[in-house]
Design a protein around this motif. Structure first.
Motif: not given
Length: 92
Positions: A50-55
């Protein structure tokens, strides 16, 4: 404003790579049996994804705006702010 978008683009890209490489190391440790808690494993995996997708989303928004500044996408800052809030919410 352009300078701040450049900084945000570089920062989002850096955080994407930090989370991605951290996930690779984490999965390597899990594959060799150093980590055994299954529920914690899935929550850590989901956190990184989720963090990688958001960034990645924030990076792409900034990249698109910097490459085509005259095309003035309507509601750019609203979309960018929503993506930032969604990324923070996913990480929390």
């Amino acid at each position: 404003m352009i300078r701040s978008l450049q900084i945000l683009r570089v920062g989002a890209n850096a955080m994407f790579w930090v989370l991605g490489l951290g996930l690779c190391v984490y999965l390597a440790f899990a594959a060799f049996g150093y980590l055994r808690n299954s529920s914690e494993h899935y929550s850590n995996f989901l956190f990184c994804v989720l963090g990688m997708s958001g960034f990645l989303t924030l990076h792409e928004f900034a990249e698109r705006r910097l490459s085509e500044p005259e095309s003035g996408t309507p509601l750019f800052w609203v979309k960018f702010a929503l993506a930032g809030v969604a990324t923070l919410a996913a990480l929390v």
